[in-house]
Design an enzyme around this catalytic site. Structure first.
Site, PDB file in Angstrom:
ATOM      1  N   SER A  32      -8.233  -7.890   8.624  1.00  0.00           N
ATOM      2  CA  SER A  32      -7.645  -9.062   7.767  1.00  0.00           C
ATOM      3  C   SER A  32      -6.121  -9.216   7.592  1.00  0.00           C
ATOM      4  CB  SER A  32      -7.975  -8.864   6.209  1.00  0.00           C
ATOM      5  OG  SER A  32      -7.770  -7.526   5.666  1.00  0.00           O
ATOM      6  N   HIS A  78      -2.628  -7.304   3.464  1.00  0.00           N
ATOM      7  CA  HIS A  78      -2.658  -8.881   3.775  1.00  0.00           C
ATOM      8  C   HIS A  78      -1.392  -9.174   3.507  1.00  0.00           C
ATOM      9  CE1 HIS A  78      -6.927  -8.968   1.956  1.00  0.00           C
ATOM     10  NE2 HIS A  78      -7.014  -8.643   3.215  1.00  0.00           N
TER      11      HIS A  78
END
Length: 239
Positions: A48, A100
């Site tokens: 991610s 992230h």
């Protein structure tokens, strides 16, 4: 994740797999570094962070190649909304939002370096009888400024992050509020299970004695440990 994957395919079709692959790897590495600095007592897996890097690269590509787009503000608003929604999901428990954020920042900076496109301009030819203008492509001044600045910030940031990881620096000791970027507690969930463990500590010289309040188990450790490591030892002791 599906929307970010679509963005990655779009970028690869436009700029090629080599440049997008480099951004993907740099973003994944940057996300892992930031996660290692702030989440030293946990393990997170997944791509991610790299996918967020592609999202950041798409945003920087829009900014540096601004004049090439027709629906500039529409594209900008769409990207900002997508970024905000995905980062908002990261404040839920069991999601590594530091990966992230680190991936997004790394990809955003790398996009200025690798995704810049020369722009058209018309040049007047003085010796042409008809005053003919020729179209040619060149990089604008603001693109060069973005490229150099982003490259310097990216390299310096990576070096600093690597040094912090190698030295075992806990980012939470330097930033008391940064943990809220990763998880915001509410009445419906807790950010971790460490709040249920309570321990008493007794320091003697360079030695710290930790005693679990629920089962009276005791262990010894160095008194120079950070608060997060001591809390982790407390959780292990009480489990």
């Amino acid at each position: 994740m599906l929307s970010l994957l679509v963005i990655g395919i779009k970028l690869e079709q436009e700029f090629g797999f080599l440049r997008i692959g480099i951004i993907y790897l740099v973003s994944g590495f940057g996300g892992s570094l930031l996660s290692s600095i702030f989440l030293q007592n946990g393990i997170s897996v997944g791509a991610s962070g790299a996918l967020f890097g592609l999202l950041g690269a798409m945003l920087s590509e829009l900014i540096t190649n601004w004049s090439l787009y027709e629906s500039k503000f529409g594209a900008l608003i769409t990207l900002v909304v997508v970024v905000a929604l995905n980062l908002a999901v990261g404040i839920l428990p069991y999601v590594d939002n530091f990966a992230h954020i680190g991936g997004f920042i790394s990809g955003f900076l790398a996009g200025f370096v690798l995704l810049v496109q020369p722009q058209n301009e018309y040049v007047h030819i003085a010796d042409a009888a008809s005053g003919q203008q020729v179209q040619r492509k060149r990089h604008k001044m603001h693109q060069c400024v973005f490229l150099v600045t982003a490259l310097v910030v990216l390299v310096i940031g990576m070096v600093i992050a690597i040094v912090l990881v190698l030295r075992g620096v806990d980012g939470n000791d330097k930033c008391s509020w940064c943990h809220y970027l990763n998880c915001v507690p509410s009445s419906r969930w807790k950010c971790n299970d460490q709040s249920v463990a309570y321990c008493q500590t007794l320091q003697t010289g360079d030695t710290m004695q930790i005693t679990c309040s629920s089962n009276n188990k005791t262990t010894l450790t160095s008194a120079n440990q950070s608060d997060s490591i001591l809390q982790s030892l407390c959780v292990q002791l009480c489990s």
